[in-house]
Scaffold this active site. Structure first.
Site, PDB file in Angstrom:
ATOM      1  CB  ALA A  65      41.820  41.027  49.027  1.00  0.00           C
ATOM      2  N   GLY A 110      42.258  36.262  51.125  1.00  0.00           N
ATOM      3  CA  GLY A 110      41.001  36.592  51.808  1.00  0.00           C
ATOM      4  C   GLY A 110      39.970  35.479  51.699  1.00  0.00           C
ATOM      5  CD  GLU A 133      47.194  36.927  51.879  1.00  0.00           C
ATOM      6  OE1 GLU A 133      47.873  35.879  52.009  1.00  0.00           O
ATOM      7  OE2 GLU A 133      45.972  36.964  52.117  1.00  0.00           O
TER       8      GLU A 133
HETATM    9  N1  COA Z   1      41.713  39.713  42.563  1.00  0.00           N
HETATM   10  C1  COA Z   1      41.229  40.190  41.401  1.00  0.00           C
HETATM   11  N2  COA Z   1      41.049  39.426  40.318  1.00  0.00           N
HETATM   12  C2  COA Z   1      41.418  38.142  40.418  1.00  0.00           C
HETATM   13  C3  COA Z   1      41.929  37.587  41.576  1.00  0.00           C
HETATM   14  C4  COA Z   1      42.066  38.435  42.705  1.00  0.00           C
HETATM   15  N3  COA Z   1      42.504  38.000  43.887  1.00  0.00           N
HETATM   16  N4  COA Z   1      42.202  36.279  41.362  1.00  0.00           N
HETATM   17  C5  COA Z   1      41.850  36.032  40.102  1.00  0.00           C
HETATM   18  N5  COA Z   1      41.381  37.154  39.513  1.00  0.00           N
HETATM   19  C6  COA Z   1      40.892  37.307  38.154  1.00  0.00           C
HETATM   20  C7  COA Z   1      42.046  37.346  37.153  1.00  0.00           C
HETATM   21  O1  COA Z   1      42.602  38.653  37.063  1.00  0.00           O
HETATM   22  C8  COA Z   1      41.352  36.912  35.891  1.00  0.00           C
HETATM   23  O2  COA Z   1      40.625  38.007  35.387  1.00  0.00           O
HETATM   24  P1  COA Z   1      40.823  38.453  33.839  1.00  0.00           P
HETATM   25  O3  COA Z   1      40.344  37.267  33.044  1.00  0.00           O
HETATM   26  O4  COA Z   1      39.957  39.661  33.727  1.00  0.00           O
HETATM   27  O5  COA Z   1      42.273  38.720  33.673  1.00  0.00           O
HETATM   28  C9  COA Z   1      40.327  35.897  36.387  1.00  0.00           C
HETATM   29  O6  COA Z   1      40.143  36.165  37.776  1.00  0.00           O
HETATM   30  C10 COA Z   1      40.783  34.463  36.224  1.00  0.00           C
HETATM   31  O7  COA Z   1      42.035  34.325  36.877  1.00  0.00           O
HETATM   32  P2  COA Z   1      43.319  33.679  36.182  1.00  0.00           P
HETATM   33  O8  COA Z   1      44.529  34.153  36.912  1.00  0.00           O
HETATM   34  O9  COA Z   1      43.278  33.909  34.706  1.00  0.00           O
HETATM   35  O10 COA Z   1      43.042  32.138  36.460  1.00  0.00           O
HETATM   36  P3  COA Z   1      44.133  30.976  36.564  1.00  0.00           P
HETATM   37  O11 COA Z   1      43.378  29.704  36.583  1.00  0.00           O
HETATM   38  O12 COA Z   1      45.199  31.143  35.557  1.00  0.00           O
HETATM   39  O13 COA Z   1      44.826  31.179  38.004  1.00  0.00           O
HETATM   40  C11 COA Z   1      44.832  31.623  40.375  1.00  0.00           C
HETATM   41  C12 COA Z   1      44.064  31.027  39.170  1.00  0.00           C
HETATM   42  C13 COA Z   1      43.908  31.575  41.599  1.00  0.00           C
HETATM   43  C14 COA Z   1      46.070  30.770  40.666  1.00  0.00           C
HETATM   44  C15 COA Z   1      45.252  33.073  40.059  1.00  0.00           C
HETATM   45  O14 COA Z   1      44.104  33.781  39.596  1.00  0.00           O
HETATM   46  C16 COA Z   1      45.822  33.829  41.229  1.00  0.00           C
HETATM   47  O15 COA Z   1      46.960  33.626  41.614  1.00  0.00           O
HETATM   48  N6  COA Z   1      45.011  34.754  41.799  1.00  0.00           N
HETATM   49  C17 COA Z   1      45.468  35.606  42.868  1.00  0.00           C
HETATM   50  C18 COA Z   1      45.521  34.856  44.186  1.00  0.00           C
HETATM   51  C19 COA Z   1      46.042  35.763  45.286  1.00  0.00           C
HETATM   52  O16 COA Z   1      47.165  36.218  45.284  1.00  0.00           O
HETATM   53  N7  COA Z   1      45.174  36.023  46.285  1.00  0.00           N
HETATM   54  C20 COA Z   1      45.511  36.847  47.406  1.00  0.00           C
HETATM   55  C21 COA Z   1      45.091  38.246  47.172  1.00  0.00           C
HETATM   56  S1  COA Z   1      45.527  39.283  48.564  1.00  0.00           S
END
Ligand code: COA
Length: 258
Positions: A65, A110, A133
């Site tokens: 999400a 999500g 989450e």
């Molecule tokens: N919601 C909103 N934006 C998200 C996102 C999410 N769930 N997951 C990634 N993004 C965005 C980041 O904010 C970043 O945007 P920015 O460049 O404007 O800051 C972009 O996507 C790239 O993500 P980034 O974190 O820089 O990539 P990474 O390779 O370092 O890490 C993940 C990848 C997937 C490990 C990391 O993005 C992450 O942990 N995301 C959240 C996962 C999560 O908790 N999901 C459950 C949500 S309820």
């Protein structure tokens, strides 16, 4: 017409691509609205084919999400959002035609819940699955606590939901979360191969399978009674006459979907 989804079609397959690569295809409100439009309106009567869902870009199927939209959500709005997400994923789970998730990268929160709402999953070796989450101090809200148990069993689901750990594609295969793991350049080929195989069968029968298998998980539904009823309904179709006739005449069946 969509801004967060790309829709392409070829050979009776609709390719539905989650298209927010800059946010790792995170599911925001707009994407939810468009998914709802796709499954309950625009392609409601789509028959004789399959849907393959994948993510745009190299990195993600969907990274969850949209956390920026979650931040600061109040209790009543959060419950509404959870119910909305659940209802949309249920539309996918109950879609009358096969919906296959072709998981190309991160499938988290999500994104994992969306993949689990699909009828089955094919993963690339780069896919990673998880319900992180709890790292955000919340629980999955789009069916993750239910479908993960259904797919991989209670103990392992509890562990993944409580640790927030990610698993790679091979581990996901071992757990039964995905059906196949293939190299990234084979992901769409393998998904298409499966879709094409299913598309050659009787569409009413495929819809019947989806309905009956889902019925197993609906409290209060007698799955055997549902199966018998569905079997009876489909036996009344031209396709059943065609399918059995084609076998007897040693030719390929030409199903019409009625
Ligand atoms: N919601 C909103 N934006 C998200 C996102 C999410 N769930 N997951 C990634 N993004 C965005 C980041 O904010 C970043 O945007 P920015 O460049 O404007 O800051 C972009 O996507 C790239 O993500 P980034 O974190 O820089 O990539 P990474 O390779 O370092 O890490 C993940 C990848 C997937 C490990 C990391 O993005 C992450 O942990 N995301 C959240 C996962 C999560 O908790 N999901 C459950 C949500 S309820």
């Amino acid at each position: 017409m969509y801004t967060t989804l790309l829709v392409e079609s070829a050979d009776n397959i609709l390719f539905l691509k989650l298209n927010r690569p800059d946010a790792l295809n995170a599911l925001n409100n707009q994407m939810f609205d468009e998914l709802k439009l796709f499954f309950s309106n625009d392609y409601k009567d789509y028959s004789f084919g399959s849907v393959i869902i994948t993510g745009v870009g190299e990195k993600a199927f969907a990274a969850g999400a949209d956390i920026k939209e979650l931040h600061g959500l109040k209790a009543s709005d959060a419950e509404i959002l959870s119910s909305k997400g659940q209802a949309i994923f249920k539309l996918i789970e109950e879609f009358h035609a096969p919906v296959i998730a072709a998981v190309n990268g991160f499938s988290l929160g999500g994104g994992c819940e969306l993949a689990m709402a699909c009828h089955f999953r094919v993963a690339s070796t780069k896919a990673k699955f998880g319900q992180p989450e709890v790292n955000l101090g919340i629980i999955p809200g789009y069916g993750g606590t239910q479908r993960l148990v259904q797919l991989i069993g209670k103990g392992k689901a509890m562990e993944l939901l409580m640790t927030g750990d990610m698993v790679g594609a091979e581990e996901a295969l071992r757990l039964g979360l995905v059906n196949y793991v293939v190299e990234p350049d084979q992901l769409m080929e393998k998904s298409k191969e499966l879709a094409n195989k299913i598309n050659s069968k009787g569409p009413l029968a495929i819809s019947g399978v989806i309905r009956c298998v889902n019925g197993h998980f609906i409290p209060g539904i007698d799955g055997y009674a549902l199966e018998a009823r569905t079997f009876g309904e489909i036996a009344d179709s031209d396709d059943f006459i065609e399918g059995t006739g084609a076998f007897i005449e040693k030719r390929k069946a030409a199903f019409k979907g009625h």
